[in-house]
Every structure is written in structure tokens, then in C-alpha cells.
Design an enzyme around this catalytic site. Structure first.
Site, PDB file in Angstrom:
ATOM      1  N   HIS A 142       0.832  -1.213   0.000  1.00 25.88           N
ATOM      2  CA  HIS A 142       0.000   0.000   0.000  1.00 25.88           C
ATOM      3  C   HIS A 142       0.862   1.258   0.000  1.00 25.88           C
ATOM      4  O   HIS A 142       2.043   1.221   0.359  1.00 25.88           O
ATOM      5  CB  HIS A 142      -0.917   0.026   1.221  1.00 25.88           C
ATOM      6  CG  HIS A 142      -2.139  -0.837   1.074  1.00 25.88           C
ATOM      7  ND1 HIS A 142      -2.110  -2.184   1.310  1.00 25.88           N
ATOM      8  CD2 HIS A 142      -3.411  -0.544   0.700  1.00 25.88           C
ATOM      9  CE1 HIS A 142      -3.311  -2.692   1.083  1.00 25.88           C
ATOM     10  NE2 HIS A 142      -4.127  -1.715   0.707  1.00 25.88           N
ATOM     11  N   LYS A 146      -1.045   5.045   4.544  1.00 26.83           N
ATOM     12  CA  LYS A 146      -2.005   4.145   5.194  1.00 26.83           C
ATOM     13  C   LYS A 146      -1.665   4.007   6.672  1.00 26.83           C
ATOM     14  O   LYS A 146      -0.500   3.764   7.009  1.00 26.83           O
ATOM     15  CB  LYS A 146      -1.974   2.779   4.495  1.00 26.83           C
ATOM     16  CG  LYS A 146      -3.005   1.802   5.036  1.00 26.83           C
ATOM     17  CD  LYS A 146      -3.211   0.617   4.117  1.00 26.83           C
ATOM     18  CE  LYS A 146      -4.159  -0.409   4.696  1.00 26.83           C
ATOM     19  NZ  LYS A 146      -5.490   0.127   5.009  1.00 26.83           N
TER      20      LYS A 146
HETATM   21  N1  NDP Z   1     -12.904  -0.974   1.660  1.00 23.65           N
HETATM   22  C1  NDP Z   1     -12.206  -0.419   0.680  1.00 23.65           C
HETATM   23  O1  NDP Z   1     -12.369  -0.751  -0.510  1.00 23.65           O
HETATM   24  C2  NDP Z   1     -11.219   0.654   1.019  1.00 23.65           C
HETATM   25  C3  NDP Z   1     -11.026   0.981   2.319  1.00 23.65           C
HETATM   26  N2  NDP Z   1     -10.174   1.982   2.677  1.00 23.65           N
HETATM   27  C4  NDP Z   1     -10.117   2.315   4.083  1.00 23.65           C
HETATM   28  O2  NDP Z   1     -10.831   3.530   4.263  1.00 23.65           O
HETATM   29  C5  NDP Z   1     -10.271   4.269   5.350  1.00 23.65           C
HETATM   30  C6  NDP Z   1      -9.919   5.671   4.885  1.00 23.65           C
HETATM   31  O3  NDP Z   1      -8.896   5.599   3.924  1.00 23.65           O
HETATM   32  P1  NDP Z   1      -8.371   6.938   3.193  1.00 23.65           P
HETATM   33  O4  NDP Z   1      -9.488   7.626   2.521  1.00 23.65           O
HETATM   34  O5  NDP Z   1      -7.189   6.529   2.426  1.00 23.65           O
HETATM   35  O6  NDP Z   1      -7.910   7.783   4.466  1.00 23.65           O
HETATM   36  P2  NDP Z   1      -7.783   9.381   4.599  1.00 23.65           P
HETATM   37  O7  NDP Z   1      -6.970   9.607   5.831  1.00 23.65           O
HETATM   38  O8  NDP Z   1      -7.347   9.961   3.325  1.00 23.65           O
HETATM   39  O9  NDP Z   1      -9.296   9.837   4.866  1.00 23.65           O
HETATM   40  C7  NDP Z   1      -9.982   9.668   6.054  1.00 23.65           C
HETATM   41  C8  NDP Z   1     -10.734  10.955   6.315  1.00 23.65           C
HETATM   42  O10 NDP Z   1     -11.624  10.727   7.411  1.00 23.65           O
HETATM   43  C9  NDP Z   1     -11.498  11.840   8.285  1.00 23.65           C
HETATM   44  N3  NDP Z   1     -11.974  11.469   9.597  1.00 23.65           N
HETATM   45  C10 NDP Z   1     -11.285  10.950  10.649  1.00 23.65           C
HETATM   46  N4  NDP Z   1     -12.100  10.773  11.698  1.00 23.65           N
HETATM   47  C11 NDP Z   1     -13.335  11.193  11.306  1.00 23.65           C
HETATM   48  C12 NDP Z   1     -14.599  11.243  11.942  1.00 23.65           C
HETATM   49  N5  NDP Z   1     -14.764  10.848  13.222  1.00 23.65           N
HETATM   50  N6  NDP Z   1     -15.664  11.716  11.239  1.00 23.65           N
HETATM   51  C13 NDP Z   1     -15.512  12.147   9.976  1.00 23.65           C
HETATM   52  N7  NDP Z   1     -14.345  12.126   9.314  1.00 23.65           N
HETATM   53  C14 NDP Z   1     -13.261  11.637   9.976  1.00 23.65           C
HETATM   54  C15 NDP Z   1     -10.039  12.203   8.213  1.00 23.65           C
HETATM   55  O11 NDP Z   1      -9.801  13.500   8.733  1.00 23.65           O
HETATM   56  P3  NDP Z   1      -8.369  13.786   9.447  1.00 23.65           P
HETATM   57  O12 NDP Z   1      -7.332  13.521   8.387  1.00 23.65           O
HETATM   58  O13 NDP Z   1      -8.482  15.215   9.853  1.00 23.65           O
HETATM   59  O14 NDP Z   1      -8.281  12.822  10.579  1.00 23.65           O
HETATM   60  C16 NDP Z   1      -9.803  12.108   6.722  1.00 23.65           C
HETATM   61  O15 NDP Z   1     -10.179  13.283   6.034  1.00 23.65           O
HETATM   62  C17 NDP Z   1      -9.086   3.435   5.838  1.00 23.65           C
HETATM   63  O16 NDP Z   1      -9.478   2.637   6.924  1.00 23.65           O
HETATM   64  C18 NDP Z   1      -8.741   2.577   4.629  1.00 23.65           C
HETATM   65  O17 NDP Z   1      -8.097   1.383   4.983  1.00 23.65           O
HETATM   66  C19 NDP Z   1      -9.461   2.665   1.728  1.00 23.65           C
HETATM   67  C20 NDP Z   1      -9.583   2.349   0.411  1.00 23.65           C
HETATM   68  C21 NDP Z   1     -10.496   1.316  -0.067  1.00 23.65           C
HETATM   69  O1  LIG Z   2      -5.988   2.202   3.046  1.00 32.18           O
HETATM   70  C1  LIG Z   2      -6.164   1.832   1.849  1.00 32.18           C
HETATM   71  O2  LIG Z   2      -5.710   2.454   0.889  1.00 32.18           O
HETATM   72  C2  LIG Z   2      -6.932   0.604   1.613  1.00 32.18           C
HETATM   73  N1  LIG Z   2      -7.522   0.043   2.619  1.00 32.18           N
HETATM   74  C3  LIG Z   2      -8.309  -1.132   2.578  1.00 32.18           C
HETATM   75  C4  LIG Z   2      -7.661  -2.226   3.385  1.00 32.18           C
HETATM   76  O3  LIG Z   2      -7.129  -1.949   4.470  1.00 32.18           O
HETATM   77  O4  LIG Z   2      -7.692  -3.384   2.939  1.00 32.18           O
HETATM   78  C5  LIG Z   2      -8.702  -1.527   1.179  1.00 32.18           C
HETATM   79  C6  LIG Z   2      -7.643  -1.294   0.152  1.00 32.18           C
HETATM   80  O5  LIG Z   2      -6.637  -2.231   0.358  1.00 32.18           O
HETATM   81  C7  LIG Z   2      -7.102   0.121   0.228  1.00 32.18           C
END
Ligand code: NDP
Ligand SMILES: O=C(O)C1=N[C@H](C(=O)O)C[C@H](O)C1
Length: 256
Positions: A142, A146
């Protein structure tokens, strides 16, 4: 309440996005607004008031493992269906959420460790292969922003392999390693070694490796762009409205 739109769709689904300014949330806002059958009614991030979400039919959460349970409690309390991509779902969290949903049996929550079609297929293929191999290891790769390791996808893959092995009467594979530097053999997740790589330039990638005398099998998936997750997220938003209770894994929605 949903409304009848002018664009020919039956209803417009009102979506609230949690983590709306993050890497995934930004894409979700764009994808939902580009879909004629749904619209973003609330885009909420860290420090924002969640009250705006209460006008939604479905909330989508891509936040942080430390924030997601509180967001789900809010969703259940306010009768909002939820589609969750945030990682960090342990058995204990699933149990807690199941308890909350028992209070509101009409509500649907979909948690998908990975919304990319290829990743879901890769997990399914790994589950099928696991019946035939004692030895399996997972390597997830990743981007370096992350926050968690191993990835939710890798943990879910390991769990599926472990369950498939158990059903086939196979134990975890053996190796001769007796002297190891801490971490060199990765983390043990349900009896499967999982290795995490973090590098700028990567998005989300997974390799599942199987070994048997004289052969190996490698299943690999690459998300090269976060748009890869969006068809799965939109499908999740549509389907959660008619799937009461908890669904873990997009494979159930895709009927794989
Ligand atoms: N299931 C899937 O297909 C995928 C899952 N993911 C998962 O999604 C999650 C987010 O990933 P990603 O977008 O890369 O992370 P980012 O850090 O880019 O985005 C997360 C956002 O959520 C905000 N946030 C944190 N706490 C809160 C809250 N209580 N309420 C509202 N917003 C909040 C953060 O703000 P701040 O930065 O100010 O804390 C940030 O803007 C991870 O757990 C990742 O593993 C990611 C990609 C695909
Ligand atoms: O944080 C990410 O980027 C991603 N998070 C998810 C995970 O923890 O598996 C899904 C994907 O791999 C991207």
C-alpha cells in the site's frame, strides 16, 4: 424520505459521506454525484457536525479505524443504513455491531474490506485454492499514508484461507524457521503469515501465494487508482437499502 427525480430513475438515494475530505471520501462524493440515482446530501469530515447526516438514507464511511464504531453508533441511533469501507473490523467489533443492529432489525449495514471487483474475486479465488494447499502467505502492498497494517483486505483474506483450510481438514503449513528477526516472517493472522509493504507510489495491492511440492500459485490484484473502488461502493449504496442486518464482504452482494 426519498424523492422522485426528474432524471428517470425511480428514486434518488440520499447519501451522507463520512470522511468526505479524505482520499476515498473525495472519490465517493464525486462518484455519488455523478450517478443519476443518488446524491450527496451531507459531506462530513473530522470536526464537522454530524447532524447534517440525518437527512440521508445511507451513510458511507471511509474514515479511520478509531472513528468508525462511533460513526456506526450514530447511524444506528438515527435510522441510517450504512456502507462501510473503513478498516479495523475485529470479531469483537462485528459482535458489537450485530448487537446494535438487533435493536433496529430494519437497518442494513454493509462492511466491505475491499470494494474493488478484482480484489473481491482474488479473495474468492484464494478461498477456493486454500482447500488444496497447506502453505499460503499474503503480501499486501500500500501507499505510505495508510495508517493500519496489515490491511483489512489482507486480514479478511487470511481469515477466508484459514476457514477454508479448516473445512478441508488441513492445518497451517509448516516451515523450518527457528531463528528469526522479529517481524521477518510477517504477522500471524489466523495461522496465515501476512506481510505489509508501504511505499509512496503504490495504491492498494495484494498477492496471495500458495506452495506445494514442486509448484506455487500466485493470485495478485492491483488497484492502480481509487476509482477502482467506486462501482462497488455505488452497488453497496443501492443494495444496502434492501439488505437488512449486517453483511460483511461485497462477495455476498455480488452473489459470488
Ligand atoms: N474498503 C475499501 O475498498 C477501502 C477501504 N479503505 C479504508 O478507508 C479508510 C480511509 O482511507 P483513506 O481515505 O485513504 O484515508 P484518509 O486519511 O485519506 O481519509 C480519512 C478521512 O476521514 C477523516 N476522519 C477521521 N475521523 C473522522 C470522523 N470521526 N468523522 C468524519 N471524518 C473523519 C479524516 O480526517 P483527518 O485527516 O483530519 O483525521 C480524513 O479526512 C481506511 O481505513 C482505509 O483502509 C481505503 C480504500 C479502499
Ligand atoms: O488504506 C487503503 O488504501 C486501503 N484500505 C483497505 C484495506 O485496508 O484493505 C482496502 C484497500 O486495500 C485500500
Amino acid at each position: 424520505m426519498t424523492q422522485v427525480p426528474e432524471n428517470g430513475a425511480d428514486t434518488v438515494i440520499k447519501v451522507g459521506v463520512l470522511g468526505a475530505r479524505g482520499r476515498m471520501g473525495t472519490e465517493v462524493v464525486k462518484a455519488v454525484n455523478a450517478d443519476p440515482g443518488m446524491t450527496v446530501v451531507a459531506a462530513v469530515d473530522s470536526g464537522d457536525d454530524r447532524a447534517a447526516l440525518t437527512s440521508a438514507d445511507v451513510v458511507v464511511d471511509f474514515t479511520h479505524p478509531d472513528a468508525v464504531m462511533d460513526n456506526l453508533r450514530f447511524a444506528v441511533d438515527h435510522d441510517l443504513h450504512a456502507v462501510v469501507g473503513t478498516s479495523g473490523f475485529t470479531d469483537e467489533r462485528i459482535e458489537t455491531l450485530t448487537g446494535w443492529l438487533a435493536e433496529k432489525p430494519e437497518l442494513g449495514v454493509l462492511i466491505a474490506p475491499n470494494f474493488a471487483l478484482g480484489a473481491v474475486l482474488a479473495m474468492r479465488f484464494a478461498q477456493q485454492a486454500a482447500r488444496f494447499y497447506d502453505s499460503a502467505e499474503v503480501v499486501e502492498l500500500h501507499h505510505n499514508r495508510k495508517v493500519d497494517a496489515p490491511s483489512g483486505t489482507a486480514a479478511h483474506t487470511a481469515r477466508l484461507i484459514s476457514e477454508a483450510r479448516a473445512e478441508a481438514g488441513r492445518g497451517p503449513g509448516e516451515d523450518a524457521t527457528t531463528a528469526e528477526l522479529d517481524g521477518a516472517r510477517g504477522a500471524d493472522v489466523d495461522g496465515v503469515r501476512v506481510h505489509s509493504v508501504r511505499l509512496p507510489g503504490l495504491v492498494a495491492h495484494e498477492e496471495i501465494l500458495f506452495g506445494a511440492p514442486g509448484e506455487t500459485l500466485t493470485i495478485r490484484h492491483d488497484s492502480l487508482d481509487r476509482t477502482s473502488f467506486m462501482p462497488g461502493v455505488l452497488l453497496g449504496v443501492r443494495s444496502v437499502l434492501t439488505r437488512p442486518g449486517l453483511t460483511v464482504g461485497l462477495e455476498h452482494v455480488l452473489d459470488l
